[in-house]
Scaffold this active site. Structure first.
Site, PDB file in Angstrom:
ATOM      1  N   CYS A   1      -2.150   8.911   3.510  1.00  0.00           N
ATOM      2  CA  CYS A   1      -2.288   8.473   2.184  1.00  0.00           C
ATOM      3  C   CYS A   1      -3.452   9.202   1.408  1.00  0.00           C
ATOM      4  O   CYS A   1      -3.642   9.222   0.244  1.00  0.00           O
ATOM      5  CB  CYS A   1      -2.200   7.152   2.191  1.00  0.00           C
ATOM      6  SG  CYS A   1      -3.451   6.152   2.794  1.00  0.00           S
TER       7      CYS A   1
ATOM      8  N   GLU B   1       0.850  -1.058   0.140  1.00  0.00           N
ATOM      9  CA  GLU B   1      -0.106  -0.001   0.059  1.00  0.00           C
ATOM     10  C   GLU B   1       0.935   1.111  -0.029  1.00  0.00           C
ATOM     11  O   GLU B   1       1.404   1.249   0.882  1.00  0.00           O
ATOM     12  CB  GLU B   1      -0.818  -0.026   1.200  1.00  0.00           C
ATOM     13  CG  GLU B   1      -2.103  -1.003   1.294  1.00  0.00           C
ATOM     14  CD  GLU B   1      -3.207  -0.448   0.279  1.00  0.00           C
ATOM     15  OE1 GLU B   1      -3.348   0.782  -0.034  1.00  0.00           O
ATOM     16  OE2 GLU B   1      -4.210  -1.301  -0.088  1.00  0.00           O
TER      17      GLU B   1
END
Ligand code: NAD
Length: 528
Positions: free
Chosen positions: A323, A289
């Site tokens: 993020c 990720e």
């Protein structure tokens, strides 16, 4: 009912609840936590025992450089090797436990996390410099994650199907998913609890064992997590902790006995681990990720008040260090000026300060490097003729001189392909572009090397459908005043990654997450 249970649950989404009771609880607990927990030496944890092999390093608090969180140990090659050996040793027994046993243990861990959630949240607040609400939301998210995955594991029926198709009547056929072995779990700084718990749960619920390397400044929460895992009944060696920075991470990433990796962090590091694994002798799964440069769109039909609130929260929550943070905004030319008036007013009203205090919306960025990255982006924007619509500077005086406190910043009049509109900066810096045609704006929003979140504010169904169809991101959201940290699931908090071409990778914390930690095995047996 105890006092905790009477309080509203803090999530990233329930922004309108009355949290006065939560603040009263934190008023007492933060000081007590600092007295009891800070300044200590924290060894690593290998095979259920403390391990001091490696180089001790001090961990300062980003809120106040004068506050020492403690001393951690950067695990050296011997310690990393010992951790991998311990995880390999624990693998046969753990992997042969029934799924029901592992689910039971993980549910007990969720219970332990729940009992410790105030301490975990305060640890994250002090380590990352996140606000009270962000820190508690994260602690709750980690509990949700375990419960969600436990339910998914249960629903899978042990990840096996039988019978499969048969070529002969006397064949017995089956297909099942089995664990790989030792997983290296490497976590970023910004969600030291939830992302560590998510990846560790993925690894061990499916029968793997793990060596966990948190971000170097996150040893305090990492130790608290390990203690909760052990208290929940995770056997020694199933989860091992090695602290340290890139060097320890590399020792783990390059260790030949690690069967797979779960990584969350920057694009640069994730790609380095992927490249290393691709050059090895065997296939090793790498669940990554990575970063984001996330767009949102405000159209002519948007509710500008909701949009301004959602945009400000998405762009500036946790000082832009998510993020999922919004960092490129496209606003329809017809509503641009009216919208910007509202957004700028909201942004100027955001309280930046000591996140231990109630009412502070966001604290500092995590360290001096992040502060410099912010300053250089603002300088580049100025040099390119951009307009600093608001913010743009460092805060100074008192506490502000003992951390990297920067202003939530909005920049206009910059080309859509300028680096500050294309590269992840991980800072509270929002670039705003005007658009006339939504389809073109969506194309521009997609034109980055990432694909994590994308949002829209519109009451027009055809605009919404166009967005849902075209936006290339793992998490889509629409008309949310609470912003980009959508909380779609699991439970109500986390988000999934985009499995397409973007730099986000193929992690994805959703219903298809767990199967990535296993490999497929088919069995065909001829009976008499
Ligand atoms: P980072 O890549 O600098 O570090 C992540 C982890 O990798 C840390 O534990 C670090 O010590 C370790 N590491 C660093 N170099 C390494 C190497 N060469 N080999 C092995 N390990 C190494 O990331 P960060 O600054 O901690 O976190 C911020 C980044 O994480 C941002 O890019 C953000 O977008 C991303 N992130 C992504 C998600 C997501 O779900 N997609 C969630 C949170 C953060």
């Amino acid at each position: 009912m105890n006092a905790d249970q009477a309080l509203p649950r803090v999530t990233y989404s329930n922004i309108r609840a009355d949290f006065s009771g939560v603040h009263a609880m934190l008023d007492g607990r933060i000081g007590e936590f600092e007295r009891l927990q800070l300044g200590h030496s924290r060894p690593n944890r290998i095979a259920g025992r403390d391990d001091a092999r490696g180089e001790p390093y001090p961990v300062p608090c980003p809120i106040d450089a004068g506050l020492l969180l403690g001393t951690c140990i950067a695990a050296d090659s011997q310690a990393v090797d010992a951790a991998v050996t311990a995880a390999r040793g624990a693998f046969p027994e753990w992997s042969h436990q029934s799924a029901a046993v592992r689910i039971g243990v993980l549910r007990a861990v969720a219970g332990e996390l729940e009992r410790r959630k105030w301490d975990l949240a305060i640890a994250a607040l002090l380590e990352v410099g996140k606000s009270r609400m962000e820190a508690l939301g994260e602690a709750e998210e980690s509990i949700d994650m375990i419960r969600y995955y436990a339910a998914e594991a249960e629903a899978s029926g042990g990840w096996q199907r039988r019978p499969m198709q048969r070529a002969f009547a006397q064949e017995e056929t089956a297909d099942r998913l089995r664990p790989y072995g030792v997983f290296g779990v490497i976590a970023p700084f910004n969600y030291p609890i939830a992302l560590a718990v998510g990846m560790l749960t993925g690894a061990i619920l499916t029968g793997n064992t793990a060596v966990f390397k948190p971000s170097p400044g996150m040893g305090l929460s990492a130790r608290l997590l390990i203690e909760a895992f052990e208290a929940g009944g995770v056997p020694p060696g199933v989860v091992n902790l090695v602290c340290g920075g890139a060097e320890t991470g590399r020792l783990l990433a390059q260790h030949p006995e690690v069967a797979g990796f779960a990584f969350t962090g920057s694009h640069r590091t994730g790609m380095e681990i992927l490249r290393h694994c691709a050059s090895g002798r065997f296939h090793r799964p790498v669940i990554v990720e990575m970063g984001g440069k996330n767009p949102a769109y405000v159209t002519r039909t948007a509710d500008l008040g909701i949009a301004a609130e959602g945009v400000a929260r998405s762009a500036f929550g946790l000082s832009g260090q998510k993020c999922s943070a919004l960092s490129r905004l496209f606003v329809h030319a017809d509503v641009h000026d009216a919208f910007m008036d509202q957004l700028v007013a909201r942004t100027r009203a955001l309280a930046v300060g000591d996140p231990r205090r109630a009412g502070v919306f966001t604290g500092p960025v995590v360290d001096a490097t992040a502060g410099r990255r912010f300053e250089s982006a603002v300088a580049d924007a100025r040099a390119a003729g951009g307009t600093i619509v608001c913010g743009g500077g460092r805060l100074s005086g008192g506490l502000f001189d003992r951390g990297a406190y920067v202003e939530p910043t909005i920049i206009g009049d910059i080309a859509t392909d300028h680096r500050i509109s294309r590269e992840e900066l991980f800072a509270p810096l929002l670039v705003v572009h005007r658009f006339d045609d939504l389809a073109s704006a969506l194309g521009e929003g997609n034109a980055v090397d990432y694909g994590l979140t994308a949002g829209i504010y519109t009451w027009d169904r055809s605009e919404l459908d166009l967005f849902l169809d075209r936006a290339e991101a793992g998490v889509l959201y629409a008309n949310r005043a609470s912003g980009a940290t959508t909380g779609a699931w699991p439970g109500i908090q986390s988000f999934c990654g985009w499995t397409g071409s973007g730099a986000t990778g193929k992690g994805g914390l959703g219903p298809h997450y767990l199967i990535q930690f296993m490999r497929e095995q088919s069995c065909t047996v001829m009976t008499e």
